[in-house]
Design an enzyme around this catalytic site. Structure first.
Site, short mmCIF file in Angstrom:
data_model
loop_
_atom_site.label_atom_id
_atom_site.label_comp_id
_atom_site.label_asym_id
_atom_site.label_seq_id
_atom_site.Cartn_x
_atom_site.Cartn_y
_atom_site.Cartn_z
N SER A 267 0.82 -1.22 0.00
CA SER A 267 0.00 0.00 0.00
C SER A 267 0.85 1.26 0.00
O SER A 267 0.33 2.36 -0.20
CB SER A 267 -0.92 0.01 1.23
OG SER A 267 -0.16 -0.05 2.42
N HIS B 284 -3.18 -3.22 -5.44
CA HIS B 284 -3.41 -2.74 -4.08
C HIS B 284 -4.88 -2.89 -3.71
O HIS B 284 -5.74 -2.18 -4.23
CB HIS B 284 -2.97 -1.28 -3.97
CG HIS B 284 -3.31 -0.63 -2.67
ND1 HIS B 284 -3.63 0.70 -2.54
CD2 HIS B 284 -3.39 -1.14 -1.41
CE1 HIS B 284 -3.90 0.98 -1.29
NE2 HIS B 284 -3.75 -0.13 -0.58
N GLU C 21 -6.60 -0.78 -6.68
CA GLU C 21 -5.69 0.17 -7.32
C GLU C 21 -4.54 -0.60 -7.96
O GLU C 21 -3.80 -1.31 -7.28
CB GLU C 21 -5.16 1.14 -6.25
CG GLU C 21 -4.36 2.30 -6.78
CD GLU C 21 -3.96 3.26 -5.66
OE1 GLU C 21 -3.78 4.44 -5.95
OE2 GLU C 21 -3.85 2.82 -4.49
N ASN D 50 -3.75 6.46 -1.17
CA ASN D 50 -3.10 6.82 0.10
C ASN D 50 -2.47 8.21 0.04
O ASN D 50 -2.38 8.91 1.04
CB ASN D 50 -2.06 5.78 0.48
CG ASN D 50 -2.68 4.54 1.09
OD1 ASN D 50 -3.76 4.60 1.66
ND2 ASN D 50 -2.01 3.41 0.95
#
Length: 729
Positions: A440, A461, A473, A511
């Protein structure tokens, strides 16, 4: 060929068959609506016709709803006075469906007319439920895979073709609420039990024909004298409590941030006070109100049109089919177990690897527990459970990976550990297998250096919990090839999730945007802003949880770990020292979040939040003059959207559709807005640039207006104008 055809048989039954050309499921377009009107007129005046059946030519479904591409464009098609144009168009739909409902009856005596039945072979959604509701009796096939309901609220509108008014009058406001306000979908038997439809049959066409030929009474209850609404109207003692409770429930869930929910509740309340035909006008006005709100168009575009385009491979390279037959999952912890679960559920064989057998078995047991819950809720069968478990081989033996075509690595977030596993596994797997990391935070290009085939190395991800989160992702490293991208996209499609594809950079896209949201909240804690003000301001913007609560949910120690790793990587460029003071304080206090029942919140023994921890105020003196809600909201909102713009500027994002869809599905970015780029289009680039300048002056360079946004402000551009090639919606 046309979307509707009509056949009149020897027994005098006119059957209208809906079969949208070029579509796997019926969707209502303007031409189909005109044909429905035309054939209804012809059947009603034909003396040989005793009754009408409306059904579908599609196997296993009735209709998927209105063509939302048309709804998204209705405002543009509405002329110089868009509100009036929309209202007139909606009222035309009401006229046609009301004609079906009245079916030629005398308006004063209710005598005459012809019974109209709807036969649903399967799924009926949106207008595919509103048309049946306008008929006199709904017959559905006993198809357990079918979904019946009115899910419009999920894409920023509400049932506006009479579905709202009819369902409330059919069931009462309380019983209708889950279907209208939550978009609840049911299989046919549950739909009948709830009162949405009238009959479930192995042969619904035969049942409908028998009913029509029985000369039934078919006047709708609300067209009869003396009709009383189930549960009462707003000024009935029982109804009063229902409507007061509904208002509280809606505002409690939406915090007033979702225009469609408020409009729906208004249409229900006001419509319940007036006669049926007037109620349809009330519904049409509130539906027009929603369609005139930019939120509805933004939600439809992101959550339906663009989401569907991405799921169908809008950005897939032109590579042969890369369907996954067998996947190897490295690491049987929470993420690995979840990946194994969704893969097995999709019919893919799984090799679940861990360093010890007990851990591997626990990972497989996660699927068993999931299946047991499904069985208890009657959403799965023991046979389905056995099939899923039989697909998962939980083992420590790397040789079991020798015939996989995809690897998904989900081991500890340590580059050395990941590099070692990459090399060990590549020595076993086929040369054409694709290797994906579920990291991540760690850059894919760096992780790919441990691989002997960097063109076949990619990031996939997942978000936690894997089985619930809809987004995946996909991250391209500098050397990642088209085959690896296609493999990842085809796999995500197999497991029925929504993919976005981004280029490699620290924290990727999701993120990269969510961390500044959290950090801005923590900064405000350090400044003495009340935690409740921070979290509540976020929820008033439409975020599912505020940043302080989110830290507790994801764990304080994870935040501290990310902070240390980021600082080590960025050195003197590290911008978040003020945040570290707060997060490291909480870590030192042992208040690591919900998992230990102690974080920014206090918790009871069951893990239920009991309010904010008093130690926050003791450590960080609370400001006597708290900031305005709007200032807190701007800080939280711009912390995210500016990162989204920078990601686009830097080429991390290649398609703004992925930026908007990914934000909503990945971390719950204000769904009413359609995503960060859609929100910037709603508020305007010029206003956004002004706010950036004000925030930068007061709070620092992190709010500096990106050059791209400044240019767009000066040229009065929108993102969906500037970045909308032919492939974009």
């Amino acid at each position: 060929m046309t979307d509707f055809t009509m056949n009149i048989d020897a027994e005098g039954i006119a059957t209208l068959v809906w079969d949208t050309q070029g579509k796997s499921m019926n969707v209502l377009n303007l031409e189909a609506l005109e044909l429905l009107d035309k054939f209804t007129d012809e059947a009603l005046v034909d003396e040989n016709v005793k009754g009408i059946i409306i059904t579908s030519g599609k196997e296993g479904s009735f209709a998927g709803g209105m063509d939302l591409n048309i709804i998204a464009k209705m405002k543009e098609m509405a002329g110089d006075n868009p509100a009036k144009g929309l209202f007139d168009g909606i009222m035309e739909m009401h006229r046609i469906l009301r004609k079906i409902e009245r079916a030629g009856m005398d308006p004063k005596t209710n005598k005459g007319g012809k019974p109209v039945a709807c036969v649903m072979p399967g799924t009926g959604l949106g207008i595919g439920m509103e048309i049946p509701l306008a008929t006199h009796r709904i017959f559905a096939a006993d198809n357990p895979k079918a979904k019946i309901g009115l899910p419009e609220i999920m894409v920023g509108i509400f049932p506006g073709a009479g579905g709202t008014t009819r369902l409330v009058r059919k069931m009462g406001a309380m019983a209708a609420a889950p279907f209208l306000l939550e978009g609840k979908l049911s299989d046919p038997k549950k739909a009948k039990a709830a009162g949405l439809i009238d009959e479930v049959s192995d042969d619904p066409m035969a049942a409908a024909r028998e009913w029509i030929l029985s000369e039934p009474k078919f006047v709708k209850p609300w067209d009869e004298k003396g009709y009383k609404m189930p549960g009462g109207t707003p000024y009935h003692p029982a109804g009063f409590m229902t409507y007061v409770g509904a208002s509280a429930m809606v505002h409690g869930k939406t915090w007033g941030a979702f225009p469609a929910a408020k409009a729906l509740l208004s249409a229900v309340y006001e419509g319940a006070l007036v006669p049926f035909d007037t109620a349809l006008k009330v519904e049409a006005r509130w539906f027009t109100n929603v369609l005139m709100n930019p939120s509805s168009g933004a939600m439809i575009r992101s959550l339906f049109i663009n989401k569907e385009a991405l799921e169908k491979g809008a950005n897939r390279p032109a590579v042969d089919d890369q369907k996954v037959k067998k996947v190897g999952v490295l690491g049987a912890g929470m993420m690995g177990a979840g990946i194994a679960l969704v893969s097995a559920k999709a019919g893919i064989d799984v090799v679940l690897i861990d360093q010890n057998q007990d851990a591997a078995n626990r990972g497989k047991a996660y699927t068993e527990a999931f299946a047991d819950k499904g069985i208890a809720r009657k959403k799965a069968t023991p046979e389905h459970k056995e099939a899923m478990l039989s697909r998962i081989n939980a083992t420590t033996d790397l040789d079991a990976l020798k015939d996989v075509d995809l690897i998904i690595e989900a081991v500890f977030e340590d580059p050395k550990v990941k590099a070692e596993m990459t090399q060990k596994v590549e020595a076993v797997i086929p040369k054409d297998a694709i290797f994906a990391s579920n990291t991540s935070t760690l850059p894919i290009t760096e992780l790919a250096k441990a691989s002997s085939r960097a063109d076949q190395f990619i990031g996939i991800h997942f978000f936690s919990p894997v089985e619930k989160m809809l987004l995946v992702e996909i991250i391209k490293g500098k050397e990642t090839g088209d085959k690896a991208v296609a493999k990842a996209l085809d796999y995500v499609r197999q497991i029925k999730k929504t993919p976005i594809v981004v280029n490699d950079a620290r924290f990727f896209y999701a993120n990269r945007c969510i961390i500044p949201y959290i950090n801005e909240g923590l900064r405000m804690i350090g400044e003495g802003v009340a935690a409740a003000l921070i979290d509540n301001s976020a929820q008033l913007l439409g975020f599912p949880v505020g940043p302080i609560q989110l830290v507790d949910e994801t764990s304080v120690d994870l935040g501290a770990k990310i902070a240390r790793a980021t600082k080590a990587a960025m050195g003197e460029d590290y911008p978040d020292s003020a945040v570290d003071d707060v997060i490291f304080f909480m870590e030192a206090e042992g208040r690591l979040g919900r998992k230990v029942k102690a974080g920014f919140y206090d918790y009871d023994e069951k893990g239920k939040r009991q309010g904010y921890w008093s130690g926050i105020g003791a450590q960080y003196d609370r400001l006597e003059d708290q900031p305005d809600v709007s200032e807190v909201q701007n800080r939280l909102m711009f912390a995210q959207v500016l990162e989204a713009v920078r990601a686009l500027e830097e080429g991390v994002l290649e398609d703004i559709r992925e930026g908007d869809v990914g934000a909503i599905l990945g971390w719950g970015f204000a769904p009413w807005s359609g995503g960060p780029f859609a929100w910037l289009d709603i508020v305007g680039a010029a206003w956004a640039a002004e706010q950036c300048d004000a925030l930068e002056e007061k709070f620092g360079a992190r709010f500096a207006c990106p050059k791209l946004l400044r240019d767009m402000a000066e040229n009065t551009e929108t993102f969906y104008e500037r970045f909308a090639p032919a492939k974009a919606a």
